[in-house]
Design a protein around this motif. Structure first.
Motif, PDB file in Angstrom:
ATOM      1  N   VAL A 107       0.362  -1.137  -0.042  1.00  0.00           N
ATOM      2  CA  VAL A 107       0.300   0.032  -0.084  1.00  0.00           C
ATOM      3  C   VAL A 107       1.162   1.094  -0.273  1.00  0.00           C
ATOM      4  CG1 VAL A 107      -1.277   0.952   1.355  1.00  0.00           C
ATOM      5  CG2 VAL A 107      -1.718  -1.078   1.112  1.00  0.00           C
ATOM      6  N   LEU A 108       1.915   1.046   0.564  1.00  0.00           N
ATOM      7  CA  LEU A 108       2.902   2.425   0.867  1.00  0.00           C
ATOM      8  C   LEU A 108       3.834   2.248  -0.237  1.00  0.00           C
ATOM      9  CD1 LEU A 108       3.830   1.863   4.529  1.00  0.00           C
ATOM     10  CD2 LEU A 108       2.538   3.281   3.675  1.00  0.00           C
ATOM     11  N   TRP A 109       3.803   1.163  -1.323  1.00  0.00           N
ATOM     12  CA  TRP A 109       4.364   0.726  -2.609  1.00  0.00           C
ATOM     13  C   TRP A 109       4.684   3.125  -3.456  1.00  0.00           C
ATOM     14  CZ3 TRP A 109       3.740   1.867  -7.855  1.00  0.00           C
ATOM     15  CH2 TRP A 109       5.205   1.105  -8.742  1.00  0.00           C
ATOM     16  N   PRO A 110       3.137   3.448  -3.801  1.00  0.00           N
ATOM     17  CA  PRO A 110       3.495   5.001  -4.516  1.00  0.00           C
ATOM     18  C   PRO A 110       5.002   5.613  -3.251  1.00  0.00           C
ATOM     19  CG  PRO A 110       1.928   3.440  -3.729  1.00  0.00           C
ATOM     20  CD  PRO A 110       2.478   3.005  -3.836  1.00  0.00           C
ATOM     21  N   PHE A 111       4.369   5.781  -2.958  1.00  0.00           N
ATOM     22  CA  PHE A 111       4.790   6.736  -0.944  1.00  0.00           C
ATOM     23  C   PHE A 111       6.173   5.945  -1.354  1.00  0.00           C
ATOM     24  CE2 PHE A 111       0.393   7.590  -0.257  1.00  0.00           C
ATOM     25  CZ  PHE A 111       0.481   8.743  -0.928  1.00  0.00           C
ATOM     26  N   LYS A 112       6.602   5.028  -0.615  1.00  0.00           N
ATOM     27  CA  LYS A 112       8.186   5.272  -0.952  1.00  0.00           C
ATOM     28  C   LYS A 112       8.877   4.966  -1.721  1.00  0.00           C
ATOM     29  CE  LYS A 112      10.784   0.615   0.360  1.00  0.00           C
ATOM     30  NZ  LYS A 112      10.423  -0.917   0.547  1.00  0.00           N
ATOM     31  N   MET A 113       8.654   4.729  -2.691  1.00  0.00           N
ATOM     32  CA  MET A 113       9.285   5.425  -4.730  1.00  0.00           C
ATOM     33  C   MET A 113       9.272   6.829  -4.301  1.00  0.00           C
ATOM     34  SD  MET A 113      10.003   2.714  -6.445  1.00  0.00           S
ATOM     35  CE  MET A 113      10.581   1.693  -4.404  1.00  0.00           C
ATOM     36  N   LEU A 114       8.214   7.519  -4.157  1.00  0.00           N
ATOM     37  CA  LEU A 114       8.299   8.723  -3.784  1.00  0.00           C
ATOM     38  C   LEU A 114      10.005   8.936  -2.806  1.00  0.00           C
ATOM     39  CD1 LEU A 114       7.267  12.104  -4.852  1.00  0.00           C
ATOM     40  CD2 LEU A 114       5.287  11.723  -2.994  1.00  0.00           C
ATOM     41  N   VAL A 115       9.644   8.847  -1.771  1.00  0.00           N
ATOM     42  CA  VAL A 115      10.840   9.342  -0.966  1.00  0.00           C
ATOM     43  C   VAL A 115      11.999   8.831  -1.293  1.00  0.00           C
ATOM     44  CG1 VAL A 115      11.337   8.510   1.816  1.00  0.00           C
ATOM     45  CG2 VAL A 115       8.567   8.745   0.789  1.00  0.00           C
ATOM     46  N   ILE A 116      11.778   7.556  -2.203  1.00  0.00           N
ATOM     47  CA  ILE A 116      13.459   6.570  -2.895  1.00  0.00           C
ATOM     48  C   ILE A 116      13.859   8.233  -4.097  1.00  0.00           C
ATOM     49  CG2 ILE A 116      14.517   5.455  -3.825  1.00  0.00           C
ATOM     50  CD1 ILE A 116      13.092   3.360  -2.790  1.00  0.00           C
ATOM     51  N   ALA A 117      12.804   8.963  -4.918  1.00  0.00           N
ATOM     52  CA  ALA A 117      13.327   9.692  -5.277  1.00  0.00           C
ATOM     53  C   ALA A 117      13.589  10.535  -4.725  1.00  0.00           C
ATOM     54  CB  ALA A 117      12.220  10.147  -5.866  1.00  0.00           C
ATOM     55  N   PHE A 118      13.064  10.984  -3.590  1.00  0.00           N
ATOM     56  CA  PHE A 118      13.811  12.489  -2.223  1.00  0.00           C
ATOM     57  C   PHE A 118      15.574  11.797  -2.279  1.00  0.00           C
ATOM     58  CE2 PHE A 118       9.154  13.818  -1.208  1.00  0.00           C
ATOM     59  CZ  PHE A 118       9.462  14.433  -1.670  1.00  0.00           C
ATOM     60  N   HIS A 119      16.148  10.946  -2.059  1.00  0.00           N
ATOM     61  CA  HIS A 119      17.123  10.463  -1.735  1.00  0.00           C
ATOM     62  C   HIS A 119      17.888   9.970  -2.344  1.00  0.00           C
ATOM     63  CE1 HIS A 119      20.005   7.333   0.752  1.00  0.00           C
ATOM     64  NE2 HIS A 119      19.768   6.864  -0.344  1.00  0.00           N
ATOM     65  N   GLU A 120      17.445   9.919  -3.991  1.00  0.00           N
ATOM     66  CA  GLU A 120      18.579  10.149  -5.123  1.00  0.00           C
ATOM     67  C   GLU A 120      18.386  10.829  -5.650  1.00  0.00           C
ATOM     68  OE1 GLU A 120      19.597   7.184  -5.652  1.00  0.00           O
ATOM     69  OE2 GLU A 120      18.426   5.550  -4.349  1.00  0.00           O
ATOM     70  N   PHE A 121      17.618  12.576  -5.340  1.00  0.00           N
ATOM     71  CA  PHE A 121      17.690  14.073  -5.459  1.00  0.00           C
ATOM     72  C   PHE A 121      19.059  14.870  -4.635  1.00  0.00           C
ATOM     73  CE2 PHE A 121      16.493  18.294  -4.397  1.00  0.00           C
ATOM     74  CZ  PHE A 121      16.945  18.804  -5.717  1.00  0.00           C
ATOM     75  N   GLY A 122      19.132  14.011  -3.182  1.00  0.00           N
ATOM     76  CA  GLY A 122      19.710  14.259  -2.254  1.00  0.00           C
ATOM     77  C   GLY A 122      21.272  13.381  -2.580  1.00  0.00           C
ATOM     78  N   HIS A 123      21.296  12.864  -3.617  1.00  0.00           N
ATOM     79  CA  HIS A 123      22.923  12.484  -3.673  1.00  0.00           C
ATOM     80  C   HIS A 123      22.664  12.904  -4.723  1.00  0.00           C
ATOM     81  CE1 HIS A 123      23.336   8.523  -1.104  1.00  0.00           C
ATOM     82  NE2 HIS A 123      21.858   8.268  -1.455  1.00  0.00           N
ATOM     83  N   ALA A 124      21.738  13.638  -5.267  1.00  0.00           N
ATOM     84  CA  ALA A 124      22.528  14.155  -7.072  1.00  0.00           C
ATOM     85  C   ALA A 124      23.013  16.043  -6.583  1.00  0.00           C
ATOM     86  CB  ALA A 124      21.032  14.045  -7.870  1.00  0.00           C
ATOM     87  N   LEU A 125      21.974  16.271  -5.642  1.00  0.00           N
ATOM     88  CA  LEU A 125      22.420  17.618  -5.643  1.00  0.00           C
ATOM     89  C   LEU A 125      23.317  17.539  -4.863  1.00  0.00           C
ATOM     90  CD1 LEU A 125      20.916  20.287  -5.717  1.00  0.00           C
ATOM     91  CD2 LEU A 125      19.886  20.097  -3.866  1.00  0.00           C
ATOM     92  N   ALA A 126      23.868  17.207  -3.800  1.00  0.00           N
ATOM     93  CA  ALA A 126      24.936  17.215  -3.053  1.00  0.00           C
ATOM     94  C   ALA A 126      25.934  16.674  -4.693  1.00  0.00           C
ATOM     95  CB  ALA A 126      25.257  15.985  -2.480  1.00  0.00           C
ATOM     96  N   CYS A 127      25.637  16.144  -5.417  1.00  0.00           N
ATOM     97  CA  CYS A 127      27.399  16.012  -6.638  1.00  0.00           C
ATOM     98  C   CYS A 127      27.479  17.089  -7.130  1.00  0.00           C
ATOM     99  CB  CYS A 127      26.524  14.496  -7.164  1.00  0.00           C
ATOM    100  SG  CYS A 127      27.853  14.205  -8.572  1.00  0.00           S
ATOM    101  N   VAL A 128      26.122  17.960  -7.548  1.00  0.00           N
ATOM    102  CA  VAL A 128      26.614  18.672  -8.415  1.00  0.00           C
ATOM    103  C   VAL A 128      27.007  19.904  -7.547  1.00  0.00           C
ATOM    104  CG1 VAL A 128      25.105  20.443  -9.261  1.00  0.00           C
ATOM    105  CG2 VAL A 128      24.603  17.885 -10.095  1.00  0.00           C
ATOM    106  N   LEU A 129      26.674  19.940  -6.183  1.00  0.00           N
ATOM    107  CA  LEU A 129      26.709  21.292  -5.365  1.00  0.00           C
ATOM    108  C   LEU A 129      28.266  21.144  -5.579  1.00  0.00           C
ATOM    109  CD1 LEU A 129      24.348  21.832  -3.144  1.00  0.00           C
ATOM    110  CD2 LEU A 129      24.461  23.209  -4.760  1.00  0.00           C
ATOM    111  N   THR A 130      28.953  19.761  -5.292  1.00  0.00           N
ATOM    112  CA  THR A 130      30.250  19.655  -4.855  1.00  0.00           C
ATOM    113  C   THR A 130      31.276  19.308  -6.169  1.00  0.00           C
ATOM    114  OG1 THR A 130      30.616  17.159  -4.517  1.00  0.00           O
ATOM    115  CG2 THR A 130      29.721  18.519  -3.269  1.00  0.00           C
ATOM    116  N   GLY A 131      30.643  19.881  -7.413  1.00  0.00           N
ATOM    117  CA  GLY A 131      31.629  19.557  -8.481  1.00  0.00           C
ATOM    118  C   GLY A 131      31.541  18.441  -9.509  1.00  0.00           C
ATOM    119  N   GLY A 132      30.527  17.619  -9.256  1.00  0.00           N
ATOM    120  CA  GLY A 132      30.448  16.286  -9.518  1.00  0.00           C
ATOM    121  C   GLY A 132      29.318  16.563 -10.987  1.00  0.00           C
TER     122      GLY A 132
END
Length: 277
Positions: free
Chosen positions: A66-91
């Motif tokens: 039942v939580l699967w759609p929201f879990k995928m959404l939160v995982i997207a936040f998780h990966e966005f955190g990685h991506a944004l940190a990468c860009v902000l540190t020159g990657g």
């Protein structure tokens, strides 16, 4: 002959008056911050219900989907955190992929791993805390949904080659847009609040699930431990504590910043990008 008494120092009197007024204002601010009105009590009750409901659903076989759609959404936040940190540190971010079984992965080039590795859990927790904060007020929830939409567009750009990422983000955007048109976006507030609570707690449950219960060795914490020392369990606990502190801070800030009643919030919402279905 005795000298005439000196007139009172007007500057000292003025400073004393200012100090008294400042003390009074500070006292009122503290009283306001510590006072929980009826609308905020309802919001706190909803948060508690969300926490209990998510905790139960998270651990029940089959029903957890039942939580699967929201879990995928939160995982997207998780990966966005990685991506944004990468860009902000020159990657550079090559792509983002979501997986319903394994979670997600962000393919990056460069960046500072000491920042990008914890940025997934801590980034999603910080986003969750901010959404929980905004979930105390309808107008703030509208603003939050716009910001989240921008983050989704960035994630969609990075994950455009993965159909699950694209589908998850489009469904999330559709949900947020639809809630704008229900009772002047009152429904949006509870959706933002739910996403905020789940995003705040996802890192805690996921870390416990991976490192403490299942002892999976391929997590962000295990990679961080191999490169910078310590154990994956230790870093997982530290990140979990920080995530909980983020959430508590978001709740306290929401109580202090949004003392409006439900009726006042609806009135404010009618004057801020008004919509009603």
């Amino acid at each position: 002959m005795a000298p005439a008494p000196l007139p009172p120092d007007s500057s000292s009197s003025w400073l004393a008056d200012i100090a008294q007024r400042s003390a009074s204002a500070t006292a009122q601010l503290h009283a306001r911050a510590l006072t929980v009105n009826d609308t905020q009590k309802v919001t706190l009750g909803v948060i508690a219900a969300y926490i209990v409901g998510i905790a139960i659903l998270w651990n029940l076989p089959y029903i957890r989907w039942v939580l699967w759609p929201f879990k995928m959404l939160v995982i997207a936040f998780h990966e966005f955190g990685h991506a944004l940190a990468c860009v902000l540190t020159g990657g550079k971010v090559k792509s983002i992929e979501l997986d319903p079984r394994e979670g997600g992965v962000t393919h990056m080039l460069g960046g500072r791993n000491v920042i990008t590795l914890p940025a997934g859990y801590l980034g999603s927790s910080l986003i969750g805390a901010l959404l929980t904060f905004c979930g105390f007020n309808i107008v703030a929830s509208k603003v939050a949904s716009i910001v989240v939409g921008v983050c989704f567009l960035l994630t969609l750009w990075w994950g455009r080659k993965d159909w699950l990422t694209v589908g998850t983000i489009l469904l999330a955007v559709g949900l947020l847009v639809g809630c704008w048109f229900i009772a002047h976006a009152e429904a949006l507030r509870y959706v933002i609040l739910f996403i905020g609570v789940m995003s705040s707690l996802y890192s805690v449950w996921d870390i416990c699930d991976d490192l403490i219960l299942r002892k999976v060795n391929s997590s962000d914490a295990s990679v961080f431990a191999k490169r910078y020392g310590g154990s994956s369990q230790c870093w997982g606990v530290i990140w979990s504590i920080i995530s909980l502190l983020f959430m508590v801070a978001g709740i306290i800030a929401g109580i202090a910043a949004f003392p409006q009643t439900s009726d006042q919030q609806k009135t404010d919402s009618e004057n801020f990008i008004p919509t009603k279905f």
